[in-house]
Structures are given as C-alpha cells and as structure tokens.
Design a protein around this motif. Structure first.
Motif, PDB file in Angstrom:
ATOM      1  N   PHE A 107     -35.547 -25.321   8.828  1.00  0.00           N
ATOM      2  CA  PHE A 107     -35.268 -24.648  10.099  1.00  0.00           C
ATOM      3  C   PHE A 107     -36.476 -24.752  11.017  1.00  0.00           C
ATOM      4  O   PHE A 107     -37.618 -24.862  10.558  1.00  0.00           O
ATOM      5  CB  PHE A 107     -34.897 -23.185   9.856  1.00  0.00           C
ATOM      6  CG  PHE A 107     -33.541 -23.024   9.226  1.00  0.00           C
ATOM      7  CD1 PHE A 107     -32.392 -23.111  10.000  1.00  0.00           C
ATOM      8  CD2 PHE A 107     -33.416 -22.808   7.870  1.00  0.00           C
ATOM      9  CE1 PHE A 107     -31.134 -22.985   9.416  1.00  0.00           C
ATOM     10  CE2 PHE A 107     -32.164 -22.673   7.280  1.00  0.00           C
ATOM     11  CZ  PHE A 107     -31.017 -22.760   8.058  1.00  0.00           C
ATOM     12  N   GLU A 112     -34.691 -18.523  12.654  1.00  0.00           N
ATOM     13  CA  GLU A 112     -33.498 -19.303  12.323  1.00  0.00           C
ATOM     14  C   GLU A 112     -33.227 -19.272  10.822  1.00  0.00           C
ATOM     15  O   GLU A 112     -32.085 -19.102  10.390  1.00  0.00           O
ATOM     16  CB  GLU A 112     -33.653 -20.757  12.765  1.00  0.00           C
ATOM     17  CG  GLU A 112     -33.505 -20.985  14.234  1.00  0.00           C
ATOM     18  CD  GLU A 112     -33.610 -22.461  14.593  1.00  0.00           C
ATOM     19  OE1 GLU A 112     -33.422 -23.333  13.714  1.00  0.00           O
ATOM     20  OE2 GLU A 112     -33.892 -22.744  15.768  1.00  0.00           O
ATOM     21  N   HIS A 116     -29.906 -17.407   9.007  1.00  0.00           N
ATOM     22  CA  HIS A 116     -29.032 -18.136   8.079  1.00  0.00           C
ATOM     23  C   HIS A 116     -28.993 -17.435   6.719  1.00  0.00           C
ATOM     24  O   HIS A 116     -27.922 -17.191   6.169  1.00  0.00           O
ATOM     25  CB  HIS A 116     -29.520 -19.574   7.904  1.00  0.00           C
ATOM     26  CG  HIS A 116     -28.903 -20.262   6.736  1.00  0.00           C
ATOM     27  ND1 HIS A 116     -27.597 -20.717   6.752  1.00  0.00           N
ATOM     28  CD2 HIS A 116     -29.387 -20.549   5.503  1.00  0.00           C
ATOM     29  CE1 HIS A 116     -27.314 -21.265   5.571  1.00  0.00           C
ATOM     30  NE2 HIS A 116     -28.379 -21.174   4.799  1.00  0.00           N
TER      31      HIS A 116
END
Length: 145
Positions: A107, A112, A116
């Motif tokens: 990432f 991010e 996730h």
C-alpha cells in the motif's frame, strides 16, 4: 562484533505483512492496524520506535525491521534516523531500511493498509484464518479475545 538490532528488512515482506496489497483483511487486531497510520505523519511527528516484522515475538532475537513498513515509508521514517544516531543500527542497515523497495505490491500509505486490514476484523475469511493460525503457532506473545 555483536550484530546490531533490529537487522535490515527481509528480501520481501512476509506473507502476512499488513502492508502487502495481497494479504487478506482481518489478520491483525485493530490496534496493530492503528500503528501503521502513525508512520504517515510528518517525519518529526512519527513514533520513534522501529516497526518490527509481525512474524516473531516482539522481544525475539530473530526480530527484524518490517519490510512492508520500510517499503511503504522508506526515506521519510524517523525511527531509523534515531536508531542510527543512537548506534542501534549501522549505516548499512539505515540505507537498507530507507532505500528498501519491495518486490511485491504494498500500500502507498499506512492509512491505506490499515483501512484494508480493518475491513475483515470481525469476519475474517478463510485465507485470513489460515494466516492467523500460522502466526499463532509461531508467536507466543499474542493474546486473542
């Protein structure tokens, strides 16, 4: 001469690295994902601690810098700078951390990666369950609720 700790990142982020794009969500606890975001801060505002690979116990002699962390944050990291100044790592290890490039997709930020990872915390899928079981066999310092 005694090896300095932690050693440089592994050649590739481990199969359960929270920074890897191909790792299923829900492998780690929310507080582990929260740690990733803190390293997105401006350099001087980041945690001073090196981010260790999750594959071994936190106090293990086999511990090393997380390859995903090094790849994602690299030259903007505060922790390796402080470790170099304090003599906890040498210049070769510093360069290995700050110049590390992952051979697998990671990432672009801790935020991010954390977003996730958090999506599957309450209902991890079969791939996440497999990784959780594997990690729990090798780590003795983890607690599950």
């Amino acid at each position: 001469m005694t090896a300095l700790r932690p050693p440089a990142p592994a050649p590739r982020p481990c199969e359960s690295c929270p920074y890897r794009r191909d790792v299923p969500s829900g492998v780690w606890a929310a507080e582990e994902y929260d740690k990733l975001v803190r390293y997105d801060a401006e350099t001087g505002e980041q945690p001073a601690a090196m981010f260790q690979c999750h594959q071994v116990d936190g106090d293990s002699e086999e511990g090393r810098v997380c390859a995903g962390w090094a790849s994602c944050h690299g030259e903007d990291l505060l922790a390796p700078r402080l470790a170099l100044i304090d003599g906890r790592i040498d210049s070769a290890t510093f360069e290995a951390i700050t110049g590390y490039e992952s051979p697998v997709a990671v990432f672009a930020s801790g935020a991010e990666a954390a977003a996730h990872g958090r999506t599957g915390i309450h209902e991890p899928g079969p791939d996440a369950d497999r990784l959780i079981a594997k990690i729990s066999r090798s780590r003795t310092d983890l607690r599950y609720s």
